[in-house]
Scaffold this active site. Structure first.
Site, PDB file in Angstrom:
ATOM      1  N   HIS A 101      11.387   8.684 -70.204  1.00 30.73           N
ATOM      2  CA  HIS A 101       9.937   8.878 -70.133  1.00 30.73           C
ATOM      3  C   HIS A 101       9.391   8.089 -68.947  1.00 30.73           C
ATOM      4  CE1 HIS A 101      10.825   5.466 -72.746  1.00 30.73           C
ATOM      5  NE2 HIS A 101       9.751   4.910 -72.222  1.00 30.73           N
ATOM      6  N   HIS A 103       5.947   6.179 -67.571  1.00 37.02           N
ATOM      7  CA  HIS A 103       4.627   5.632 -67.896  1.00 37.02           C
ATOM      8  C   HIS A 103       3.678   5.889 -66.724  1.00 37.02           C
ATOM      9  CE1 HIS A 103       6.101   2.803 -71.140  1.00 37.02           C
ATOM     10  NE2 HIS A 103       7.243   2.999 -70.487  1.00 37.02           N
TER      11      HIS A 103
END
Ligand code: 5GP
Ligand code: ZN
Length: 141
Positions: A101, A103
């Protein structure tokens, strides 16, 4: 590919509800449950990759442009004056959820330093030696 035990697979694929900012066939962008600042978002690929070392180039090629769009949305509507794009790989790097992922963390004038480090020191020889080591490691991939 999905991993049945992975919470971000479930969120990315809509099995668990989330505050969703954006969705297409490859990604879901959600708000982080523990935001570093108002609007802190996470870009989740729908496919499960543990980290950047496992990720497919075709997916990764789309992530930075998407992060840029998310950041622009933050600047336009949240009043952010900048944003950080951060991606952690491995426990030592602070990764806690092992589904790749990215940010996107909005930054506000006068706000705290969220992403930063204390600059160290290195001689030109040390830099050259270290650069050669990384270069060698990359050639072996
Ligand atoms: P990492 O430390 O792995 O780079 O980042 C994981 C991030 O995911 C953390 O910022 C954490 O707050 C967030 N997070 C963990 N579990 C959930 C969840 O179930 N939902 C959402 N929206 N964020 C989560
Ligand atoms: Zn996953």
């Amino acid at each position: 590919m999905k991993d049945d035990g992975c919470i971000f697979c479930k969120i990315a694929n809509g099995e668990i509800p989330s505050a969703t900012v954006f969705e297409d066939e490859d990604f879901r962008v959600i708000l982080d449950l523990g935001p570093a600042s108002k609007g802190h978002a996470l870009i989740l690929p729908k496919q499960h990759f543990k980290d950047l070392c496992e990720a497919e180039c075709s997916t990764m090629a789309k992530i930075l442009p998407l992060a840029g769009r998310v950041g622009q949305g933050m600047k336009k509507e949240l009043g952010a004056s900048g944003f950080n794009v951060v991606q952690n790989n491995g426990v030592s790097a602070g990764q806690t959820v092992f589904h790749l992922h990215v940010h996107v963390i909005p930054r506000y004038d006068g706000g705290p330093v969220i992403v930063g480090w204390t600059p160290g020191a290195a001689t030109a020889e040390e830099l050259a030696e270290t650069a050669e080591m990384i270069k060698k490691g990359m050639q072996e991939l």
